[in-house]
Write a protein that holds these residues in place. Structure first.
Motif, short mmCIF file in Angstrom:
data_model
loop_
_atom_site.label_atom_id
_atom_site.label_comp_id
_atom_site.label_asym_id
_atom_site.label_seq_id
_atom_site.Cartn_x
_atom_site.Cartn_y
_atom_site.Cartn_z
N ARG A 252 1.73 -2.99 -7.45
CA ARG A 252 2.62 -4.05 -7.91
C ARG A 252 3.31 -3.59 -9.19
NH1 ARG A 252 -1.92 -6.75 -6.06
NH2 ARG A 252 -1.54 -8.42 -4.53
N ARG B 293 -2.30 -0.82 -9.69
CA ARG B 293 -2.92 -0.66 -8.38
C ARG B 293 -4.22 -1.44 -8.37
NH1 ARG B 293 -5.88 4.48 -5.68
NH2 ARG B 293 -5.39 4.09 -3.48
N ASP B 294 -4.36 -2.39 -7.41
CA ASP B 294 -5.54 -3.24 -7.41
C ASP B 294 -6.65 -2.66 -6.55
OD1 ASP B 294 -4.93 -3.81 -4.73
OD2 ASP B 294 -3.94 -5.69 -5.20
N SER B 295 -7.73 -3.42 -6.42
CA SER B 295 -8.91 -2.93 -5.68
C SER B 295 -8.63 -2.78 -4.19
CB SER B 295 -10.09 -3.89 -5.90
OG SER B 295 -9.74 -5.20 -5.48
N ASP B 296 -7.59 -3.45 -3.70
CA ASP B 296 -7.19 -3.30 -2.29
C ASP B 296 -6.19 -2.18 -2.08
OD1 ASP B 296 -8.79 -5.45 -1.46
OD2 ASP B 296 -7.22 -6.89 -1.99
N LYS B 297 -5.98 -1.37 -3.14
CA LYS B 297 -5.07 -0.22 -3.10
C LYS B 297 -3.62 -0.64 -2.87
CE LYS B 297 -8.67 2.96 -1.49
NZ LYS B 297 -9.06 3.96 -0.48
N ARG B 298 -3.28 -1.82 -3.38
CA ARG B 298 -1.90 -2.30 -3.30
C ARG B 298 -1.24 -2.13 -4.66
NH1 ARG B 298 -1.38 -4.94 1.48
NH2 ARG B 298 0.64 -5.85 0.94
N THR C 232 0.84 -1.19 0.00
CA THR C 232 0.00 0.00 0.00
C THR C 232 0.88 1.24 0.00
OG1 THR C 232 -0.08 0.14 2.41
CG2 THR C 232 -1.77 -1.21 1.32
#
Length: 279
Positions: A77, A70-75, A40
């Protein structure tokens, strides 16, 4: 009870060219490259000791250019654009694009997830993967880095690399013993590489993660040097050592198919095998 001491954040390397913002942005990319599960915004800032506002701005820019996702969990990569810069390109055809049909064929033949990776210094780097049809799937995400001494792809890429490239990689390896049966020194590993060169393929029987098996073969350039590796992964209960030996010609042929697509008219077959029947 004493409070555990927090480890210091990795230092941001100063290039010495008065480009602090660029140095910090590259530090963000390098840090995320070592975290395949993603981080995050606050984790990046805390891990590198950087201001949150700066990390916010630089990650937005890197996402916009495709270097981060940026994925749906706000992480965040590593993104496909960054991976594209890492791979060989022959006659305007990127390695991953050329190898994808062979990867799909390999996954169909074996039922397991097929992966494509390259050497990146003293580590391996996953460029692409095709998820298998098995109910319980074992696969590794794009952008994941992996140790060379414990992995089938690492072994075949070093076994078929140039002497200079192999020496450079071996010089930076730590041979961490993840399992009691992991190869943990250079001399034993070099003997293993000689065996891999003779066999044309390599296996990983849970040497990094117990119960996780891999079977890999090289993708060779016209001079016979590895530019990448193709491999399959699966649980030890399904991809046992006897089955890996049985499937070795299939994985070798997939590597040859990828080489033929990347170097049309120039790649040479080592196996001389026809396409194996579907299992």
């Amino acid at each position: 009870m004493a409070t555990p001491r927090k480890s210091a954040p990795p230092p941001v390397k100063d290039s010495g060219f008065s480009t602090p913002s660029l140095d910090r942005a590259l530090a963000v990319l390098q840090y995320l490259g070592s975290k395949p599960a993603g981080l995050t915004l606050s984790e990046i800032a805390g891990g590198l000791g950087l201001p949150v506002n700066f990390v916010f701005r630089v990650t937005r820019s890197l996402v916009a250019h495709g270097y981060l996702n940026r994925d749906s969990d706000k992480r965040f990569r590593v993104g496909s654009q960054l991976l594209a810069l890492c791979q060989p390109v022959v006659d305007d055809v990127p390695l991953a694009e050329a190898a994808l049909p062979a990867m799909r064929w390999l996954s169909e033949q074996t039922g397991e997830a097929a992966h494509l990776g390259i050497l990146s210094g003293s580590e391996g780097l996953v460029l692409e993967r095709v998820i298998g049809r098995a109910l319980i799937k074992f696969y590794v995400e794009r952008g994941t880095r992996f140790p060379l001494h414990t992995s089938a792809p690492g072994k075949v890429m070093l076994a078929f690399s140039t002497g200079t490239e192999r020496e450079a990689a071996l010089g930076g390896m730590r041979f961490e013993p993840y399992q009691p049966w992991t190869i943990s020194n250079r001399s034993d590993f070099e003997r293993c590489l000689a065996e891999v060169r003779q066999a044309g393929y390599a296996v990983d029987a849970g040497e990094h993660l117990e119960g996780h098996h891999c079977l890999g073969a090289p993708v060779l350039d016209p001079e016979g040097h590895a530019v990448a590796s193709l491999w399959i992964t699966g649980p030890s209960q399904r991809l046992g050592e006897d089955l890996m030996k049985e499937l070795a010609p299939t994985v070798i042929q997939a590597g040859e198919m990828a080489a033929a697509a990347l170097y049309p008219g120039r790649a040479k077959s080592r196996s001389g095998l026809a396409a194996p029947s579907r299992r």
